[in-house]
Design an enzyme around this catalytic site. Structure first.
Site, short mmCIF file in Angstrom:
data_model
loop_
_atom_site.label_atom_id
_atom_site.label_comp_id
_atom_site.label_asym_id
_atom_site.label_seq_id
_atom_site.Cartn_x
_atom_site.Cartn_y
_atom_site.Cartn_z
N SER A 222 0.83 -1.20 0.00
CA SER A 222 0.00 0.00 0.00
C SER A 222 0.87 1.26 0.00
CB SER A 222 -0.95 -0.04 1.19
OG SER A 222 -1.97 0.92 1.09
N ASP A 280 -7.54 -5.23 -6.99
CA ASP A 280 -7.15 -4.35 -5.89
C ASP A 280 -7.33 -2.89 -6.33
OD1 ASP A 280 -5.91 -2.84 -3.95
OD2 ASP A 280 -4.10 -4.07 -3.85
N HIS A 344 -7.20 -5.84 -1.43
CA HIS A 344 -6.08 -4.98 -1.07
C HIS A 344 -5.39 -5.42 0.21
CE1 HIS A 344 -3.50 -1.52 -0.81
NE2 HIS A 344 -3.98 -1.20 0.37
#
Length: 420
Positions: A222, A280, A344
């Site tokens: 991320s 994602d 994610h």
């Protein structure tokens, strides 16, 4: 004179479009730059775009590559590949990315690697301030594996709602910033990188002095993936590690910079793997809504796409060598119907932010009521600090997102695209 110049440009552009078909049919760099376009009008060769691996006529209107990144000589066509994608290495790196979320990283390493192999040698922390909100931590873990001959830098990702909202608003409202390697990058990612890099680079130098022949691996999930991208490129650019000894593995990485940054990154970090779990959504942002084709957000290579919802370490994958390849994740249309948070938060069936949630103390709260990590007291000043692995730290940064808030923000972004 001005009208004549405009007419000339239009004529040349039209001819470039027509004669450029001889260029557009070429699929490799050497043939492209060796072939003439515009013949017999102008003695110019076709130009190769490394980002899209496509060939274009001189001044072609279909070419959206930054001019400074175009390949025009045969000598510039050759790219040395220093490594191959390894699912086993990717799985190791997603576990290392999970370690970066922990406030007790050595205990997390021991849990995720019960047979040993990695020793935490340093952690880098700093109080973070950004666009709207004040945060209590930015963090990176530095570990060494003597068995694998690796020095690893794992970067922490987004840990709370306000931080996520700050990332979105910064991308929407503040222009990208120039980056040292070339190109422009998102301000939020650049700010977080600058907070940690002085200490991260020093920690890497210290380990290279003891292990000069080790490969440096940078990883993150991320936001941590975005910081990892900037860190890997900078370590090579600053001559701290050679290009052939650098490897990058990222998971769920957003778009970090523009096309020029992507191209420069591709040259600096050749052994780079940008892993995406099915649809994602974070890998789709910031959105490509800039009217300037060269300034819009753009991914660097190399995308490794896992299309299935179930993603064990041995899952099937596809490697896409073209930046923003339409046959990989972009072939999977994104909408709220197929939105799933797990795409994610989970990679290789591991909850990256919560893999070590049972370790250490529960998170604390500051005087203003904001949740903070148990390590915050170790880096309260405004300079990055290298924390040795045996320091007394405990707790865990677990990802706790307010997904209704995120969905609202996505609807806002969709409206922004449609009406602006």
């Amino acid at each position: 004179m001005f009208l004549h110049s405009v007419q000339t440009t239009l004529i040349l552009s039209f001819c470039g479009y027509v004669y450029g078909f001889s260029c557009s049919s070429v699929t490799d760099c050497v043939t492209c730059v060796s072939q003439k376009s515009w013949v017999p009008l102008i003695d110019k060769s076709c130009n190769w775009c490394p980002l899209t691996k496509s060939c274009h006529a001189y001044l072609s209107q279909l070419n959206t590559c930054p001019a400074e990144e175009m390949v025009q000589r045969t000598a510039d066509c050759y790219e040395t590949q220093y490594g191959e994608y390894s699912p086993e290495s990717a799985y190791i790196n997603v576990l290392l990315s999970a370690v970066a979320y922990s406030d007790h990283p050595q205990k997390c390493l021991d849990k995720l690697f019960p047979n040993g192999g990695f020793k935490l040698v340093a952690s880098v922390g700093r109080k973070c301030n950004s666009f709207l909100f004040e945060y209590k931590e930015c963090f990176a873990a530095v570990a060494v594996s003597e068995h694998l001959k690796l020095i690893v830098v794992a970067n922490r990702g987004t840990t709370n709602n306000t931080q996520l909202l700050d990332e979105v608003l910064t991308a929407l409202t503040i222009p990208k910033q120039n980056f040292k390697t070339g190109g422009r990058v998102q301000k939020y990612f650049n700010d977080a990188f600058n907070l940690l890099y002085p200490c991260v680079s020093k920690a890497v130098k210290d380990q290279l002095s003891s292990y000069p022949n080790y490969t440096v691996v940078v990883t993150g999930h991320s936001l941590g993936a975005a910081i990892a991208s900037l860190t890997a490129a900078s370590l090579v650019h600053d001559n701290i590690i050679s290009e052939k000894m650098m490897t990058l593995y990222t998971f769920g990485m957003p778009r970090v910079g523009d096309k020029t940054y992507a191209s420069r990154h591709d040259k600096l970090v050749n052994n780079s793997w940008r892993i995406i779990h099915t649809n994602d959504y974070v890998t789709r942002v910031p959105l490509q809504i800039n009217l300037s084709p060269n300034d819009q957000p753009y991914h660097h290579k190399t995308e490794v796409y896992y299309p299935a919802v179930d993603m064990p370490p041995n899952a099937s994958y596809k490697i896409c060598s073209i930046n923003e390849d339409p046959s990989c994740v972009r072939s999977n249309a994104f909408n709220l119907v197929n939105f799933n948070v797990d795409y994610h938060t989970h990679y290789f069936n591991t909850h990256v932010g919560g893999a070590c949630k049972t370790l250490g103390a529960r998170r604390k709260r500051s005087d203003d009521g904001e949740e903070i990590s148990a390590m915050a007291h170790l880096f309260r000043n405004d300079t990055c600090k290298i924390i040795h692995f045996d320091d007394d730290i405990s707790g865990q940064n677990i990802i706790h997102f307010n997904w209704p808030l995120i969905l609202t923000a996505m609807i806002f972004l969709r409206a922004y695209v449609l009406f602006y």
